[in-house]
Write a protein that holds these residues in place. Sequence first.
Motif, short mmCIF file in Angstrom:
data_model
loop_
_atom_site.label_atom_id
_atom_site.label_comp_id
_atom_site.label_asym_id
_atom_site.label_seq_id
_atom_site.Cartn_x
_atom_site.Cartn_y
_atom_site.Cartn_z
N LEU A 79 0.83 -1.20 0.00
CA LEU A 79 0.00 0.00 0.00
C LEU A 79 0.87 1.25 0.00
O LEU A 79 2.02 1.21 0.44
N ASP A 80 0.31 2.34 -0.48
CA ASP A 80 0.98 3.64 -0.42
C ASP A 80 0.71 4.24 0.96
O ASP A 80 -0.40 4.69 1.25
N LEU A 81 1.72 4.25 1.79
CA LEU A 81 1.58 4.72 3.18
C LEU A 81 2.57 5.84 3.47
O LEU A 81 3.02 6.01 4.59
N THR A 82 2.88 6.62 2.45
CA THR A 82 3.95 7.61 2.56
C THR A 82 3.59 8.85 3.37
O THR A 82 4.48 9.62 3.74
N THR A 83 2.31 9.07 3.62
CA THR A 83 1.89 10.21 4.43
C THR A 83 0.81 9.77 5.40
O THR A 83 0.18 8.71 5.23
N GLY A 84 0.56 10.62 6.41
CA GLY A 84 -0.50 10.31 7.34
C GLY A 84 -1.85 10.21 6.67
O GLY A 84 -2.67 9.34 7.00
N ALA A 85 -2.11 11.10 5.71
CA ALA A 85 -3.38 11.08 5.00
C ALA A 85 -3.56 9.78 4.22
O ALA A 85 -4.66 9.21 4.18
N ARG A 86 -2.48 9.29 3.63
CA ARG A 86 -2.58 8.05 2.87
C ARG A 86 -2.73 6.83 3.78
O ARG A 86 -3.38 5.85 3.41
N ILE A 87 -2.15 6.90 4.96
CA ILE A 87 -2.38 5.83 5.93
C ILE A 87 -3.85 5.80 6.33
O ILE A 87 -4.48 4.74 6.39
N ARG A 88 -4.43 6.97 6.60
CA ARG A 88 -5.85 7.04 6.97
C ARG A 88 -6.73 6.52 5.82
O ARG A 88 -7.72 5.81 6.07
N ARG A 89 -6.35 6.87 4.60
CA ARG A 89 -7.14 6.43 3.45
C ARG A 89 -7.06 4.90 3.31
O ARG A 89 -8.09 4.23 3.06
N ALA A 90 -5.86 4.36 3.51
CA ALA A 90 -5.70 2.89 3.42
C ALA A 90 -6.47 2.21 4.54
O ALA A 90 -7.07 1.15 4.33
N LEU A 91 -6.47 2.82 5.72
CA LEU A 91 -7.21 2.25 6.85
C LEU A 91 -8.70 2.24 6.56
O LEU A 91 -9.40 1.24 6.82
N ALA A 92 -9.20 3.35 6.01
CA ALA A 92 -10.64 3.41 5.66
C ALA A 92 -10.98 2.33 4.64
O ALA A 92 -12.03 1.67 4.73
N GLY A 93 -10.07 2.14 3.66
CA GLY A 93 -10.32 1.11 2.66
C GLY A 93 -10.30 -0.29 3.25
O GLY A 93 -11.10 -1.15 2.87
N ALA A 94 -9.40 -0.52 4.20
CA ALA A 94 -9.30 -1.85 4.82
C ALA A 94 -10.51 -2.15 5.69
O ALA A 94 -10.88 -3.33 5.87
N LEU A 95 -11.15 -1.11 6.20
CA LEU A 95 -12.31 -1.29 7.08
C LEU A 95 -13.61 -1.39 6.31
O LEU A 95 -14.63 -1.81 6.87
N SER A 96 -13.59 -0.99 5.05
CA SER A 96 -14.85 -0.97 4.26
C SER A 96 -15.22 -2.36 3.75
O SER A 96 -14.41 -3.26 3.72
#
Length: 262
Positions: A245-262
């Motif tokens: 996953l692209d986890l290079t920024t805090g915002a992208r970590i949050r976005r990946a987390l939201a996707g993993a939870l959906s």
Amino acid sequence: MHAFDVFSHYERTHWRLTDIDFDKVDRSLVEPEYVTLAKSAVMGECNSIAATHGFFNEFVDDYDFSAFAAIWGYQELQHHYAFKTWLRAIDEDVDERPVEAMREPYAPGSTPSATLATNIISELTVNHVYRAVADWVREPVLQDILRRASRDEAGHAREFIHYTKERLARRPQELPSVLETLYVYTSEARIKHPVSLFKDSLVEGGDHETIDTGFEVFLEKVADEDELQKLHAKVRSAFGSMTGLDLTTGARIRRALAGALS
């Protein structure tokens, strides 16, 4: 069994406390900050006992990882004793009472994968700090210990990444807990370490160093202006490679987390 390969590698490359000539400690080169850093390292490394106990409790169904945890615990205890022996060589020592206070095992993480992820961050952080401090200190024996410990921590990070990837392949539902862990530890402009979050409150207020004391010296005396950003980037890159996953920024970590939870 992966731990067997780790053990075989350890047998070939392991260093011993007797490999370090503590009689060659040069007291004339010892600065007060070195003493603070060594005492802080002793306090951080002593948590290997609590962590190993916690691993055995949490991974009771995973012999392979538990075998690795035993190897890891030995190496971390060796770091504890190496810094302690250096301090004794300059007639300094660490109060055993705060060390004893750290003994209680760590509680399980939100998932076992989150526990593994926490330790990836721990190992990468200490690897980075030890290596930078080793380049800064002038006392050669302390420099040697720091470099040896830094190399060990890099190897530990590699193995925790292996076990996290392996577990996520079997239990992909634990991915959100891994991403949440990454965000917690890299979302603020400070060094956050598991010992800081879970153990330092046990010994606060005493006249002694904690692991945070060492981090403060590192940031004040050793680190470049963008050192924290570099450390967080290294941690995020490791998690990105591990998860794809692209986890290079805090915002992208949050976005990946939201996707993993959906």
